[in-house]
Motif scaffolding. Sequence first.
Motif, PDB file in Angstrom:
ATOM      1  N   LEU A  71     -60.505  90.451  39.756  1.00 13.84           N
ATOM      2  CA  LEU A  71     -62.243  90.562  40.231  1.00 13.84           C
ATOM      3  C   LEU A  71     -62.453  89.101  39.418  1.00 13.84           C
ATOM      4  CD1 LEU A  71     -63.869  94.084  39.436  1.00 13.84           C
ATOM      5  CD2 LEU A  71     -63.432  92.669  41.470  1.00 13.84           C
ATOM      6  N   GLU A  72     -61.797  88.206  37.978  1.00 13.71           N
ATOM      7  CA  GLU A  72     -61.722  87.324  37.290  1.00 13.71           C
ATOM      8  C   GLU A  72     -61.270  86.598  37.896  1.00 13.71           C
ATOM      9  OE1 GLU A  72     -60.962  88.186  33.209  1.00 13.71           O
ATOM     10  OE2 GLU A  72     -63.255  89.378  33.327  1.00 13.71           O
ATOM     11  N   GLY A  73     -59.925  86.845  39.205  1.00 17.69           N
ATOM     12  CA  GLY A  73     -59.687  85.757  39.410  1.00 17.69           C
ATOM     13  C   GLY A  73     -58.545  85.642  38.716  1.00 17.69           C
ATOM     14  N   LYS A  74     -57.475  86.171  38.377  1.00 13.10           N
ATOM     15  CA  LYS A  74     -57.016  86.420  37.249  1.00 13.10           C
ATOM     16  C   LYS A  74     -55.426  86.403  37.716  1.00 13.10           C
ATOM     17  CE  LYS A  74     -59.951  85.453  33.088  1.00 13.10           C
ATOM     18  NZ  LYS A  74     -59.959  85.899  31.763  1.00 13.10           N
ATOM     19  N   GLY A  75     -53.955  86.461  37.843  1.00 18.79           N
ATOM     20  CA  GLY A  75     -52.298  86.828  37.911  1.00 18.79           C
ATOM     21  C   GLY A  75     -52.776  86.777  39.910  1.00 18.79           C
ATOM     22  N   LEU A  96     -47.594  88.941  37.231  1.00 18.27           N
ATOM     23  CA  LEU A  96     -48.965  90.099  36.166  1.00 18.27           C
ATOM     24  C   LEU A  96     -47.692  90.074  34.626  1.00 18.27           C
ATOM     25  CD1 LEU A  96     -50.811  92.541  38.611  1.00 18.27           C
ATOM     26  CD2 LEU A  96     -51.478  91.423  37.001  1.00 18.27           C
ATOM     27  N   ARG A  97     -46.895  90.628  34.533  1.00 20.98           N
ATOM     28  CA  ARG A  97     -46.163  90.720  33.207  1.00 20.98           C
ATOM     29  C   ARG A  97     -46.117  89.505  32.660  1.00 20.98           C
ATOM     30  NH1 ARG A  97     -43.719  95.542  32.154  1.00 20.98           N
ATOM     31  NH2 ARG A  97     -43.450  96.755  33.249  1.00 20.98           N
ATOM     32  N   ARG A  98     -46.029  88.312  33.532  1.00 16.11           N
ATOM     33  CA  ARG A  98     -45.539  87.214  32.129  1.00 16.11           C
ATOM     34  C   ARG A  98     -47.119  86.285  31.997  1.00 16.11           C
ATOM     35  NH1 ARG A  98     -41.887  85.017  37.257  1.00 16.11           N
ATOM     36  NH2 ARG A  98     -40.089  85.624  35.794  1.00 16.11           N
ATOM     37  N   TYR A  99     -48.155  86.413  32.829  1.00 14.18           N
ATOM     38  CA  TYR A  99     -49.343  86.796  32.522  1.00 14.18           C
ATOM     39  C   TYR A  99     -49.891  87.397  31.445  1.00 14.18           C
ATOM     40  CZ  TYR A  99     -54.696  85.579  32.902  1.00 14.18           C
ATOM     41  OH  TYR A  99     -55.536  85.237  32.567  1.00 14.18           O
ATOM     42  N   LEU A 100     -49.544  88.599  31.196  1.00 16.40           N
ATOM     43  CA  LEU A 100     -50.463  88.989  30.433  1.00 16.40           C
ATOM     44  C   LEU A 100     -49.356  89.066  29.170  1.00 16.40           C
ATOM     45  CD1 LEU A 100     -50.400  92.949  32.334  1.00 16.40           C
ATOM     46  CD2 LEU A 100     -52.089  91.510  31.155  1.00 16.40           C
ATOM     47  N   ASP A 101     -48.193  88.087  29.415  1.00 14.55           N
ATOM     48  CA  ASP A 101     -47.218  88.527  28.424  1.00 14.55           C
ATOM     49  C   ASP A 101     -47.950  87.072  27.242  1.00 14.55           C
ATOM     50  OD1 ASP A 101     -45.029  89.745  26.521  1.00 14.55           O
ATOM     51  OD2 ASP A 101     -43.873  87.464  26.483  1.00 14.55           O
ATOM     52  N   GLN A 102     -48.409  86.192  28.208  1.00 17.18           N
ATOM     53  CA  GLN A 102     -48.920  85.309  27.662  1.00 17.18           C
ATOM     54  C   GLN A 102     -50.420  84.835  27.516  1.00 17.18           C
ATOM     55  OE1 GLN A 102     -48.653  82.110  30.109  1.00 17.18           O
ATOM     56  NE2 GLN A 102     -49.259  80.681  28.825  1.00 17.18           N
ATOM     57  N   TYR A 103     -51.755  86.386  27.803  1.00 13.54           N
ATOM     58  CA  TYR A 103     -52.789  85.785  27.249  1.00 13.54           C
ATOM     59  C   TYR A 103     -53.150  87.334  27.382  1.00 13.54           C
ATOM     60  CZ  TYR A 103     -52.576  81.862  30.185  1.00 13.54           C
ATOM     61  OH  TYR A 103     -52.303  80.454  30.847  1.00 13.54           O
ATOM     62  N   GLY A 104     -51.915  88.367  27.384  1.00 19.08           N
ATOM     63  CA  GLY A 104     -52.574  89.116  27.089  1.00 19.08           C
ATOM     64  C   GLY A 104     -53.155  89.816  25.615  1.00 19.08           C
ATOM     65  N   ARG A 105     -53.708  90.458  25.087  1.00 13.51           N
ATOM     66  CA  ARG A 105     -54.728  90.862  23.769  1.00 13.51           C
ATOM     67  C   ARG A 105     -53.575  91.485  22.613  1.00 13.51           C
ATOM     68  NH1 ARG A 105     -61.366  91.993  24.799  1.00 13.51           N
ATOM     69  NH2 ARG A 105     -61.551  90.527  25.831  1.00 13.51           N
ATOM     70  N   GLU A 107     -51.208  92.791  19.983  1.00 12.26           N
ATOM     71  CA  GLU A 107     -49.663  92.231  20.148  1.00 12.26           C
ATOM     72  C   GLU A 107     -48.561  93.366  19.633  1.00 12.26           C
ATOM     73  OE1 GLU A 107     -49.997  88.977  18.559  1.00 12.26           O
ATOM     74  OE2 GLU A 107     -52.022  88.848  19.469  1.00 12.26           O
ATOM     75  N   ALA A 108     -49.160  94.369  19.691  1.00 17.05           N
ATOM     76  CA  ALA A 108     -47.941  95.170  19.703  1.00 17.05           C
ATOM     77  C   ALA A 108     -46.546  95.532  20.793  1.00 17.05           C
ATOM     78  CB  ALA A 108     -48.228  97.051  18.800  1.00 17.05           C
ATOM     79  N   ARG A 109     -47.935  95.689  22.049  1.00 16.89           N
ATOM     80  CA  ARG A 109     -47.617  96.029  23.872  1.00 16.89           C
ATOM     81  C   ARG A 109     -46.127  94.097  23.739  1.00 16.89           C
ATOM     82  NH1 ARG A 109     -50.728  97.883  26.384  1.00 16.89           N
ATOM     83  NH2 ARG A 109     -50.268 100.124  24.829  1.00 16.89           N
ATOM     84  N   MET A 110     -44.571  94.579  23.845  1.00 21.80           N
ATOM     85  CA  MET A 110     -44.763  93.434  24.828  1.00 21.80           C
ATOM     86  C   MET A 110     -44.371  93.587  26.364  1.00 21.80           C
ATOM     87  SD  MET A 110     -41.309  92.984  22.554  1.00 21.80           S
ATOM     88  CE  MET A 110     -40.104  91.652  23.556  1.00 21.80           C
ATOM     89  N   TYR A 111     -44.992  92.700  27.167  1.00 20.86           N
ATOM     90  CA  TYR A 111     -45.122  93.059  28.421  1.00 20.86           C
ATOM     91  C   TYR A 111     -43.969  92.741  29.289  1.00 20.86           C
ATOM     92  CZ  TYR A 111     -50.307  93.591  27.678  1.00 20.86           C
ATOM     93  OH  TYR A 111     -51.338  94.611  27.453  1.00 20.86           O
TER      94      TYR A 111
END
Length: 403
Positions: A71-75, A96-105, A107-111
Amino acid sequence: MNVSSPPPTTKSPLFFEKSILEQGDQISKKLHLLSVQRFPPHAKKGLRSFSLAEVAAYLGVSQSHLKKLHLEGKGPVPETSSSGRRSYTAEQMIELRRYLDQYGRSEARMYVPHRRSGEKLQILAVVNFKGGSGKTTTAAHLAQYLALTGHRVLAVDLDPQASLSSLHGFQPELDQTKSLYDAIRYDNERKLLSEIIQPTNFPGLDIVPASLELQEFEYDTPLAMTDRSTNAGKAFFTRISGALAEVDDRYDVVVIDCPPQLGYLTITALTAATSVLITIHPQMLDVMSMGQFLLMLGNILEPIRSAGAEVNLEWYRYLVTRYEPTDGPQHQMTSFLQTLFGEFILKNQMLKSTAVSDAGITKQTLYEVEKNAMTRTTYERAMESLDAVNGEIADLIHDAWGR
């Protein structure tokens, strides 16, 4: 009065080898005809799209989070059906993985769960001495699951019967593809493994197909061991690890489908492995056969350790396959194995399901087949079992990396 008996009819000799060659050729041609009907020549295997729920599970995020991104036009932009259902391709999952890895909040999870510096390539050998234990089915679904969850995976079909290759769209006797034999042979025709590796329809998953030529390694090795001009034969157990070293930096995990026999190929795979998965069908005869397999394997590995053929594993586990929970004897045998092996047996079992066999008719796995192609409850029950087993194995791989 003597009545002469008719002379005995002489049966024509049965040339077994000629007969089976003809029948084998007939099978190959008929299967090729069926394959051509389903997959025209030069056609490539496709891969279905994945539902929002599946993508969320593989990425380790909530469905609402993915909806919000859209909805926010991301990914990447998902495909949206007329009823509003969203779906993503496997390639979009990687985006999506690459986007979340770069911009995800988080810190513990590796996308993007690729190997970090200092983490070893994980080489997992799937073995069993007896056919019908679900070994190839396990190897295929595990390799595909690891790719879908963001790992860079190489599947190696070490079984001359080439079932793993067939599941990924290869028909070696007709496609004339190279096999691992070409990277581990002893003569001057040896090739680099990178020249043999083939892409699959799963992004992030490559394969080294099998062929009947693999069997030549079983005959070549004893001859090479007697060759005094080189030590290659005496160090046969380094052939696979040496071939894999060339592509070490390209992958996170290698999944090897071993042949159902204790030969030089299996021993060479085990000495290359960092982990081993032994499949068990929980029935008395199968468990007895596995017991003999373990004794023979131990008796072979012990003496060759002195020659440098060490099997140094991060972990090994037994996996109960083709399990029917409502079958009393199978349930008892599984309980017996759990008591006997303790932490060395996986907590989850691979359930026997018509969904797996139905998908196999069209040379597909459950990760490829459309859900509406079979009964929904049967499909979901089988997928739940598969994901639980493969998730447990993925955790062991990550533990080996110290994560």
